[in-house]
Write a protein that holds these residues in place. Sequence first.
Motif, PDB file in Angstrom:
ATOM      1  N   GLU A 162       0.831  -1.202   0.000  1.00 14.91           N
ATOM      2  CA  GLU A 162       0.000   0.000   0.000  1.00 14.91           C
ATOM      3  C   GLU A 162       0.865   1.251   0.000  1.00 14.91           C
ATOM      4  OE1 GLU A 162      -3.404   0.133  -0.201  1.00 14.91           O
ATOM      5  OE2 GLU A 162      -3.226  -2.015  -0.560  1.00 14.91           O
ATOM      6  N   THR A 163       1.974   1.221   0.738  1.00 15.07           N
ATOM      7  CA  THR A 163       2.870   2.380   0.810  1.00 15.07           C
ATOM      8  C   THR A 163       3.549   2.640  -0.529  1.00 15.07           C
ATOM      9  OG1 THR A 163       3.297   1.928   3.160  1.00 15.07           O
ATOM     10  CG2 THR A 163       4.858   3.373   2.013  1.00 15.07           C
ATOM     11  N   LYS A 165       2.511   1.747  -3.442  1.00 18.65           N
ATOM     12  CA  LYS A 165       1.509   2.203  -4.421  1.00 18.65           C
ATOM     13  C   LYS A 165       1.291   3.709  -4.318  1.00 18.65           C
ATOM     14  CE  LYS A 165      -2.068  -0.520  -3.744  1.00 18.65           C
ATOM     15  NZ  LYS A 165      -3.408  -1.116  -3.993  1.00 18.65           N
ATOM     16  N   LYS A 166       1.247   4.218  -3.099  1.00 19.07           N
ATOM     17  CA  LYS A 166       1.075   5.661  -2.910  1.00 19.07           C
ATOM     18  C   LYS A 166       2.263   6.433  -3.461  1.00 19.07           C
ATOM     19  CE  LYS A 166      -1.776   5.267   1.267  1.00 19.07           C
ATOM     20  NZ  LYS A 166      -1.812   5.487   2.748  1.00 19.07           N
ATOM     21  N   GLN A 169       2.120   6.246  -7.506  1.00 16.76           N
ATOM     22  CA  GLN A 169       0.958   6.715  -8.258  1.00 16.76           C
ATOM     23  C   GLN A 169       1.218   8.095  -8.879  1.00 16.76           C
ATOM     24  OE1 GLN A 169      -2.175   6.711  -5.378  1.00 16.76           O
ATOM     25  NE2 GLN A 169      -1.650   8.692  -4.509  1.00 16.76           N
ATOM     26  N   GLY A 173      -3.513  10.466  -9.218  1.00 13.14           N
ATOM     27  CA  GLY A 173      -3.878   9.446  -8.237  1.00 13.14           C
ATOM     28  C   GLY A 173      -4.000   8.045  -8.800  1.00 13.14           C
TER      29      GLY A 173
END
Length: 374
Positions: A162-163, A165-166, A169, A173
């Motif tokens: 998740e980290t 991906k942020k 991106q 977004g």
Amino acid sequence: MRERGVLVWRRIPDLERPQRGFSEATEEEQWKEKWGCGGGAFSCLSMAGKKEKKEFSPTSDQLLKHPLALLAFVPKDAALFAAGAIAGAAAKSITAPLDRVKLLMQTHGVRVGQESAKKAIGFIEAIALIGKEEGIKGYWKGNLPQVIRIIPYSAVQLFAYETYKKLLQGKDGELSVVGRLVAGACAGMTSTLVTYPLDVLRLRLAVEPGCRTMSEVALNMLRDEGIASFYNGLGPSLLGIAPYIAVNFCIFDLVKKSLPEKYQKRTETSLATALVSATLATLMCYPLDTVRRQMQMRGTPYKTVLDAFPGIVARDGLIGLYRGFVPNALKNLPNSSIRLTTFDTVKGLIAASEKEFKRIVEENHEKQNQSTST
């Protein structure tokens, strides 16, 4: 929401008016001249607003009626980290017997010597052998270090994904397919690097006779083989986990995203999607897992991945690279499904709790406005 104004008035001495005409003065001088107050002094008026954020927070009665809103008080990152840990531990414990069978089949060649191709142990034979020699407990031998390892491993992996991906991106977004693959690969390598010594201990405890506890295995390895033995096979592990997690997570995300919105939030959708992604990833990456396991064994003849691949093929044939594939597939499919589905469900709960919390706050705000108007 109510706002409180804070008034600050400060006099600045010895500030002279501009000597030139107003039209000739600079923009800064014109501004000072316009707001100046007698005797060349200058005054500045500033206002700051302070919102009372907690003023409309849910009351204890409201939280009792809407317990989902309680989850909004838990930091999101902490909730995701805990979800990954719990999901990983549960999945590994459920599938531990299949993992033990897979390990015996994978390492059979190194344990029995050069004639392993003629003495290959089968799936049913391995199950019967464990039950006959060690009883029911034997199927869970080595599971404790596996659970100890999987808690940080799963938590770090899912949280890191998740980290990453942020971080990857775009400005809009959105995350590209390549970005998802890179995020998955980095997450897999990060979690593997952090927990690799525990993985080696788990393997030794599962397949080597005479070792009863994890601490006994660790002391024997440290005394006889040195600290480097805890990282045997790290290279193929990183090479194997990077594409596996990249493909697995990327396919899971993309398939879920391509489905109609009404199906995306269903638990059965997550399970089916996880099965598809895990199957494809396992088929692609299993040979590297076999190489890794044989390099982790005591007395292994392989020092590098380039030695191991031709060595295994020469001794066992191409089928040797896929030894233990059936129990591994049976283990990985539910394992991956449980992990990804649990994680996906928790993410949905977190989003739902935030919406519920916001709804209660807005409801309290509206009630306050009506009361004030009355």
